[in-house]
Design an enzyme around this catalytic site. Structure first.
Site, PDB file in Angstrom:
ATOM      1  N   LYS A  67      -8.783  14.109   4.239  1.00 53.49           N
ATOM      2  CA  LYS A  67      -7.975  12.892   4.251  1.00 53.49           C
ATOM      3  C   LYS A  67      -7.123  12.944   5.510  1.00 53.49           C
ATOM      4  O   LYS A  67      -7.134  13.953   6.216  1.00 53.49           O
ATOM      5  CB  LYS A  67      -7.075  12.827   3.010  1.00 53.49           C
ATOM      6  CG  LYS A  67      -6.366  14.166   2.702  1.00 53.49           C
ATOM      7  CD  LYS A  67      -5.511  14.101   1.452  1.00 53.49           C
ATOM      8  CE  LYS A  67      -6.290  14.164   0.166  1.00 53.49           C
ATOM      9  NZ  LYS A  67      -6.250  12.946  -0.605  1.00 53.49           N
ATOM     10  N   ARG A  68      -6.376  11.869   5.807  1.00 58.31           N
ATOM     11  CA  ARG A  68      -5.481  11.939   6.953  1.00 58.31           C
ATOM     12  C   ARG A  68      -4.497  13.099   6.781  1.00 58.31           C
ATOM     13  O   ARG A  68      -4.145  13.466   5.660  1.00 58.31           O
ATOM     14  CB  ARG A  68      -4.718  10.617   7.110  1.00 58.31           C
ATOM     15  CG  ARG A  68      -5.547   9.528   7.715  1.00 58.31           C
ATOM     16  CD  ARG A  68      -6.096   9.893   9.073  1.00 58.31           C
ATOM     17  NE  ARG A  68      -5.038   9.895  10.069  1.00 58.31           N
ATOM     18  CZ  ARG A  68      -4.802   8.897  10.911  1.00 58.31           C
ATOM     19  NH1 ARG A  68      -5.573   7.822  10.914  1.00 58.31           N
ATOM     20  NH2 ARG A  68      -3.805   8.971  11.786  1.00 58.31           N
TER      21      ARG A  68
ATOM     22  N   LYS B  15       0.840  14.483   1.936  1.00 61.67           N
ATOM     23  CA  LYS B  15      -0.439  14.851   1.320  1.00 61.67           C
ATOM     24  C   LYS B  15      -0.551  16.371   1.108  1.00 61.67           C
ATOM     25  O   LYS B  15      -1.424  16.851   0.412  1.00 61.67           O
ATOM     26  CB  LYS B  15      -1.606  14.334   2.163  1.00 61.67           C
ATOM     27  CG  LYS B  15      -1.759  12.808   2.134  1.00 61.67           C
ATOM     28  CD  LYS B  15      -2.873  12.344   3.063  1.00 61.67           C
ATOM     29  CE  LYS B  15      -3.044  10.835   3.133  1.00 61.67           C
ATOM     30  NZ  LYS B  15      -3.775  10.263   1.998  1.00 61.67           N
TER      31      LYS B  15
ATOM     32  N   THR C 241      -8.205   7.040  -2.591  1.00 65.45           N
ATOM     33  CA  THR C 241      -9.553   6.616  -2.974  1.00 65.45           C
ATOM     34  C   THR C 241     -10.526   7.767  -2.774  1.00 65.45           C
ATOM     35  O   THR C 241     -11.579   7.798  -3.406  1.00 65.45           O
ATOM     36  CB  THR C 241     -10.025   5.407  -2.140  1.00 65.45           C
ATOM     37  OG1 THR C 241      -9.776   5.685  -0.756  1.00 65.45           O
ATOM     38  CG2 THR C 241      -9.301   4.144  -2.552  1.00 65.45           C
TER      39      THR C 241
ATOM     40  N   HIS D  79       0.789  -1.231   0.000  1.00 59.73           N
ATOM     41  CA  HIS D  79       0.000   0.000   0.000  1.00 59.73           C
ATOM     42  C   HIS D  79       0.813   1.268   0.000  1.00 59.73           C
ATOM     43  O   HIS D  79       0.251   2.360  -0.055  1.00 59.73           O
ATOM     44  CB  HIS D  79      -0.926   0.048   1.219  1.00 59.73           C
ATOM     45  CG  HIS D  79      -2.127  -0.828   1.082  1.00 59.73           C
ATOM     46  ND1 HIS D  79      -3.312  -0.366   0.552  1.00 59.73           N
ATOM     47  CD2 HIS D  79      -2.318  -2.124   1.371  1.00 59.73           C
ATOM     48  CE1 HIS D  79      -4.181  -1.352   0.553  1.00 59.73           C
ATOM     49  NE2 HIS D  79      -3.608  -2.437   1.035  1.00 59.73           N
TER      50      HIS D  79
ATOM     51  N   LYS E 159     -14.078   9.143  -4.871  1.00 58.93           N
ATOM     52  CA  LYS E 159     -15.383   9.522  -4.293  1.00 58.93           C
ATOM     53  C   LYS E 159     -15.781  10.917  -4.777  1.00 58.93           C
ATOM     54  O   LYS E 159     -16.953  11.171  -5.075  1.00 58.93           O
ATOM     55  CB  LYS E 159     -15.323   9.492  -2.768  1.00 58.93           C
ATOM     56  CG  LYS E 159     -14.949   8.149  -2.171  1.00 58.93           C
ATOM     57  CD  LYS E 159     -14.611   8.296  -0.671  1.00 58.93           C
ATOM     58  CE  LYS E 159     -13.819   7.114  -0.163  1.00 58.93           C
ATOM     59  NZ  LYS E 159     -13.172   7.388   1.137  1.00 58.93           N
TER      60      LYS E 159
HETATM   61  C1  LIG Z   1     -11.909   7.558   1.503  1.00 54.12           C
HETATM   62  C2  LIG Z   1     -11.503   7.845   2.895  1.00 54.12           C
HETATM   63  C3  LIG Z   1     -10.155   8.002   3.205  1.00 54.12           C
HETATM   64  C4  LIG Z   1      -9.063   7.947   2.162  1.00 54.12           C
HETATM   65  O1  LIG Z   1      -8.886   9.234   1.613  1.00 54.12           O
HETATM   66  P1  LIG Z   1      -7.624   9.592   0.703  1.00 54.12           P
HETATM   67  O2  LIG Z   1      -7.946  10.949   0.180  1.00 54.12           O
HETATM   68  O3  LIG Z   1      -7.592   8.578  -0.392  1.00 54.12           O
HETATM   69  O4  LIG Z   1      -6.435   9.571   1.563  1.00 54.12           O
HETATM   70  C5  LIG Z   1      -9.814   8.274   4.520  1.00 54.12           C
HETATM   71  N1  LIG Z   1     -10.754   8.380   5.486  1.00 54.12           N
HETATM   72  C6  LIG Z   1     -12.064   8.258   5.216  1.00 54.12           C
HETATM   73  C7  LIG Z   1     -13.051   8.418   6.319  1.00 54.12           C
HETATM   74  C8  LIG Z   1     -12.485   7.980   3.914  1.00 54.12           C
HETATM   75  O5  LIG Z   1     -13.796   7.839   3.666  1.00 54.12           O
END
Ligand SMILES: *Cc1c(COP(=O)(O)O)cnc(C)c1O
Length: 821
Positions: A545-546, A551, A653, A357, A657
Site C-alpha cells: 500500500k502507499r 498505515k 480496499t 475519503h 483484494k
Molecule cells: C488496492 C490498491 C491500493 C489501495 O491499497 P490500500 O491497502 O487499501 O491502501 C493502492 N495501490 C494499488 C496499486 C492498489 O491496487
C-alpha cells in the site's frame, strides 16, 4: 453481432502491424504485437460503444458522471478481452502465431493516473457501472506523466518520470470534435443584456483548450461500453509564429508550455494536499471541461430548458478535488444560461453528491483566497455569494451562536474550505466504510451532521472481482467456477456457496495447492527482479500500500527486527519460516515515509544475507508498486497486513483484494477491516491493538508515554536502540535517528509516537504468534482460507455501485440495443 474468429483476428493483427509499424509478425517487437492486438480488439469495441451511446441517447434516461482527479486503471488489454469474452480466441490466436498472451500483456504500461486507493476505487467503480449495465461515466485528467516510477537505489527511493504514452496508446481515441475552452485569470465585468438585465462576463482571461480522450469501459458479457473521458490541456494559440520567426524560440512556445503544464503530471501526494497553484488549475480545468461537455449533451436534447437537468444528471465528486464544479455549474447557469440564483442553486444541490475519503486533517483541501481569487475571480465571487446565503440560513437556525457559524463558514482564515463547500452544495455526503461514516457523523463533521442529517450516508467501498480475482488469479477462478459455477463473476455473493465445501478436505487441499502455485509465480518474479530466492513453503506475509505513518509499515518492520533478534539469540527458536513482503511508494516530499523505506531495505539487507538463520526469515521490498504488480502479489499472499492506527484508515480496499484471494487479515479494527471480520468471522482473522475509541481517549487524555512500553515490553528497547546504535546503516542521513526520536520524544512539536506504534507492539506480536500457530495446523489454515473467500461477497464494487445507483444517483440499468445494420 457474430463473435470474431481466429482467422479474422489473425488478419486484423497483421493488418494493424503493417499499418502502424510497416512490419510483419516475424520482425515485430512485443509491444508492437501488444499494440496490434489492442487495435484489433478496439475495432470490435467501437461497434458496441456506438450501440451503447445510441441506446443511452434514445432512452432519455438519467446518466451519472463520476468526477475524479485520479483513475488508477492499470493495464487495459487483459481486462478488456476478458470482459468482452475474447480471452480464448485471443489466447489461441497468439499461440498459433507463436506468442504467449501473458508475455504480450507485459508489454503494456500501466495507466497509473492515480496515487493509490482513491484512484483505484474510481477504476473499480467504472468496471462495475459498465458490468451492471448502468449509464455511468468517468471524467478526469489525462496526465502526460502518471504516478512516478519508483526505483530503490542503495535502499533509498528514487523517482523517475512515468512516460506511459511512449509506446503508443491504443485504448483511447482522441476526440478533436470534443474540445472546450477553459478560462483563467482576468477580470469580471458587469454587462447588460437586451432587456437591461445585468450579467457577468470574464475578460482578459488566459484560455486553455481541453481536448477529450475517450477510453472505452467495457462491461462484462453484456455489450455495454461506457466512457471514461480524460482531458488534455493545450494552448489556444499553440505558439507564436511571429516570435518564432523572430528567432525567439523559447518565448514562442511559452504560452503553449504553460497551458500544457496543466495536464503534464499527477501530483504524487496520496493524503497531504499542498495548496499549489497548478493543482487548483488542474481541478478547475477538468471540472469546467466536464461540465461544459455534460451541458452540451443535455442541451442537444432539451435545449435551453433546464427543468429536467437534475432528473437527467447525477454528478459524484470523488473527494474534494473536483468540488470547484459546484461554483462552476452555478457560473454557467447564472452567467451563460441566465437562470436565477434560486433556480440554479436548487439544480446544483440536487445534481451533486460528495464522497469523503479521509479524516486526516492534512488531507482536507483549503484554498488560499490569495490563490483562488486571482486565478478564478468569477468563481470566487460565486463562492462568496454561496457562503453569504448559507450564513443567513445559519443565523436563523443558530441565532447568536457565532462560534458555530464561524466554524461552518465556507470561507474563513483567508481560505476556502472545499469540504464545507461540498457539503453545502450536495444532496448526499458519504463516507467509505461504516466506522468511517460514524466518525464523520459523530466527530469530524458532527456540526454538519446536526445541520443536515438527511445528507449523510455510508457506502462501504468495494473492488471489482473481474480484475482482482478473475484476471489476477486464473487458477483460483477456474477452480471456484468448477465448484459453484461462474455466476460469482457478476454476483460475488455466490461465493457463499463455497461454504458447503468447508468440511471437504479435497477442496481445501486444492485451495492450498493453488495458493502454492501463486506463491511460486510471485517467487519467480521476486527472483527475477531482486535476485533473492524465497521459500514458497514459508508464510508469505504481505504489506503493500502507499507508505504512510498512519498505515504503520514501521510497526511491521519493528516486529521483524524483534523476531530476528530472537532468532539470533536462539537459533533453535521454533518459528515458521516467513517471507515478509513490502511494496510501497512514498510521496517524494514525505521524508519520514522515505526513511521507513530505507529502514525496511537496510534490515532486509542484513537479514537476507545472514546465513546463521538458515533463511528462516526473508524480507523483500518490491519496487514500483502499481496495479499490474498488485495483480501478482494478492493471489500469492497468506497474510494480509492491515495494521493502521484505529480510526485513521477510512476504508482500505487492498484488504478486500487479499480476502477474496484467500489471505488472512492481521489487522486492527479500522476501516473496512471491521466489516471484513464481521463477514469472515473473528476466528478467521488475527485482530489486535487499540480500538478507535481507545485511540481517541489516549489522545484526549494526553498522557500516553511511549517509554512505558519501551521499558516494559520485552525486546522492544533493544529494537529501538538498534535504530541508533549502528546495527543498521542509514548512510549517515540521520533517517533512523529521526524515526527513533519521533517514536520516543516527538519531533517538530508533535507528541511522541503519534500513531501508537509502540503502544500496539506487544499486541501485534501476540497476533503474529497466533499466525504461526494457525499456519502449522494446515487443516485449520485451509478452513480459514475457505471461510475468507466464501464470505468476501459483500466487498464487490458491484454491491457498492448498486447502492450509489439506488440511494444517491437514482439511475437504472439500460439494456444496450443494436443500431448497426
Ligand atoms: C488496492 C490498491 C491500493 C489501495 O491499497 P490500500 O491497502 O487499501 O491502501 C493502492 N495501490 C494499488 C496499486 C492498489 O491496487
Amino acid at each position: 453481432m457474430k463473435p470474431i474468429t481466429k482467422e479474422e483476428f489473425k488478419n486484423k493483427i497483421e493488418l494493424n502491424l503493417r499499418r502502424q509499424y510497416g512490419k510483419s509478425l516475424e520482425d515485430a517487437k512485443k509491444y508492437e504485437i501488444y499494440y496490434a492486438v489492442s487495435r484489433a480488439v478496439m475495432d470490435e469495441v467501437t461497434e458496441k460503444w456506438y450501440n451503447t451511446k445510441k441506446t443511452y441517447q434514445k432512452s432519455g434516461e438519467k446518466q451519472a458522471y463520476y468526477l475524479s482527479a485520479e483513475f488508477l486503471m492499470g493495464r487495459y488489454m487483459g481486462n478488456n478481452i476478458i470482459n468482452l469474452g475474447y480471452q480464448k480466441v485471443v489466447k489461441e490466436t497468439l499461440e498459433e502465431l507463436g506468442f504467449n498472451l501473458n508475455d504480450i500483456e507485459d508489454a503494456e504500461m500501466d495507466k497509473g493516473l492515480g496515487n493509490g486507493g482513491l484512484g483505484r476505487l474510481a477504476a473499480c467503480f467504472l468496471d462495475s457501472l459498465a458490468t451492471l449495465g448502468l449509464p455511468g461515466h468517468g471524467y478526469g485528467l489525462r496526465y502526460k506523466y502518471g504516478m512516478f516510477e519508483q526505483k530503490i537505489e542503495d535502499g533509498f527511493q528514487v523517482e523517475y518520470p512515468d512516460n506511459w504514452t511512449k509506446n503508443g496508446t491504443p485504448w483511447e481515441i482522441k476526440r478533436l470534435d470534443r474540445s472546450y475552452e477553459v478560462k483563467f485569470g482576468g477580470r469580471v465585468e458587469i454587462h447588460k443584456d437586451e432587456i437591461g438585465k445585468e450579467y457577468y462576463k470574464r475578460v482578459e482571461t488566459e484560455n486553455v483548450i481541453a481536448t477529450a480522450y475517450d477510453v472505452p469501459i467495457i462491461g462484462y458479457g453484456n455489450g455495454t461500453v461506457n466512457t471514461l473521458r480524460l482531458w488534455e490541456a493545450t494552448s489556444e494559440s499553440g505558439f507564436s509564429l511571429k516570435l518564432f520567426n523572430e528567432q525567439r524560440y523559447e518565448k514562442a512556445s511559452e504560452k503553449g508550455v504553460e497551458a500544457e503544464d496543466i495536464s503534464r503530471v499527477l501530483y504524487p501526494n496520496d493524503t497531504e494536499r499542498s495548496g499549489k497553484w497548478l493543482r487548483l488549475k488542474q481541478q478547475y480545468f477538468f471540472t469546467s471541461a466536464s461540465l461544459q461537455d455534460i451541458i452540451r449533451r443535455y442541451k442537444s436534447v432539451y435545449g435551453n430548458n433546464f427543468d429536467k437537468f437534475a432528473s437527467k444528471i447525477a454528478i459524484q465528486l470523488n473527494d474534494t478535488h473536483p468540488v470547484v464544479a459546484i461554483p462552476e455549474l452555478m457560473r454557467i447557469f447564472l452567467d451563460y444560461e441566465k437562470l436565477s440564483w434560486d433556480e440554479a442553486w436548487s439544480i446544483c444541490t440536487e445534481v451533486f453528491a460528495y464522497t469523503n475519503h479521509t479524516i486526516l486533517s492534512e488531507a482536507l483541501e483549503k484554498w488560499d483566497i490569495t490563490l483562488i481569487q486571482p486565478l478564478l475571480p468569477r468563481i470566487y465571487q460565486i463562492i462568496e455569494e454561496i457562503n453569504r446565503r448559507f450564513i443567513l440560513e445559519l443565523r436563523e437556525k443558530y441565532p447568536n451562536n457565532y462560534e458555530k457559524i464561524n466554524k461552518l463558514s465556507v470561507i474563513g482564515d483567508g481560505k476556502v474550505k472545499m469540504a464545507w463547500l461540498a457539503i453545502v452544495g450536495s444532496h448526499a455526503v458519504n463516507g467509505v466504510a461504516r466506522l468511517h461514516t460514524e466518525i464523520l457523523k459523530n466527530e469530524e463533521l458532527k456540526d454538519w451532521y446536526e445541520l443536515y442529517p438527511e445528507k449523510f450516508q455510508n457506502k462501504t467501498n468495494g473492488i471489482t472481482q473481474r480484475r482482482w480475482l478473475l484476471e489476477a488469479n486464473p487458477k483460483l477462478s477456474d477452480y471456484i467456477t468448477s465448484l459453484i459455477g461462474d455466476k460469482w463473476i457478476t454476483n460475488l455473493e455466490e461465493l457463499k456457496k463455497l461454504e458447503k465445501f468447508e468440511d471437504d478436505l479435497e477442496v481445501r487441499n486444492n485451495l492450498m495447492k493453488i495458493k502454492k502455485e501463486n506463491k511460486e509465480r510471485l517467487a519467480k518474479y521476486i527472483l527475477e527482479t531482486t535476485g533473492i530466492e524465497v521459500d514458497t513453503n514459508s508464510i508469505f506475509d504481505v504489506q503493500v500500500k502507499r507508505l504512510h505513518e498512519y498505515k504503520r509499515q514501521l510497526l511491521n518492520i519493528l516486529h521483524i527486527m524483534d523476531l530476528y533478534n530472537k532468532l539470533k539469540e536462539n537459533p533453535l527458536l521454533d518459528i515458521e519460516s516467513r517471507t515478509f513482503i513490502f511494496a510501497a511508494k512514498a510521496a517524494p516530499g514525505y521524508r519520514r515515509a522515505k526513511s521507513i523505506i530505507k529502514l525496511i531495505n537496510s534490515i532486509a539487507e542484513v537479514i537476507n544475507n545472514d546465513e546463521s538463520i538458515n533463511g528462516k526469515i526473508k524480507v523483500i521490498f518490491l519496487e514500483n508498486y502499481r496495479v499490474s504488480l498488485a495483480e501478482i502479489i494478492f493471489p500469492a499472499a497468506d497474510i494480509s497486513e492491515q495494521i493502521s492506527t484505529a480510526g485513521k484508515e477510512a476504508s482500505g480496499t487492498g484488504n478486500m483484494k487479499f480476502m477474496v484471494n484467500g489471505a488472512m487479515t492481521v489487522g486492527t479494527l479500522d476501516g473496512a477491516n471491521i466489516e471484513i471480520v464481521e463477514e469472515a468471522g473473528e476466528e478467521n482473522a488475527f485482530i489486535f491493538g487499540l480500538k478507535a475509541n481507545e485511540v481517541k481517549k489516549l489522545v484526549e487524555y494526553g498522557k500516553y508515554n511511549p517509554f512505558e512500553e519501551y521499558h516494559v515490553v520485552d525486546g522492544l528497547n533493544k529494537v529501538l536502540e538498534q535504530l541508533v546504535d549502528g546495527t543498521y546503516d542509514d548512510n549517515r542521513t540521520g533517517m533512523f535517528k529521526d524515526l527513533y526520536n519521533s517514536l520516543l520524544y516527538g519531533v517538530d512539536g508533535n507528541r511522541p509516537d503519534v500513531y501508537f506504534v509502540l503502544k500496539d507492539f506487544a499486541s501485534y506480536r501476540d497476533a503474529q504468534l497466533k499466525v504461526t500457530k494457525a499456519y502449522r495446523n494446515k487443516d485449520k489454515w485451509s478452513h480459514m482460507m475457505l471461510k475468507n473467500i466464501a464470505n468476501a461477497g459483500k466487498f464487490s464494487s458491484d454491491r457498492t455501485i448498486q447502492e450509489y445507483a439506488d440511494e444517491i444517483w437514482n439511475i437504472k440499468k439500460i439494456a444496450v440495443k443494436n443500431y448497426i445494420d
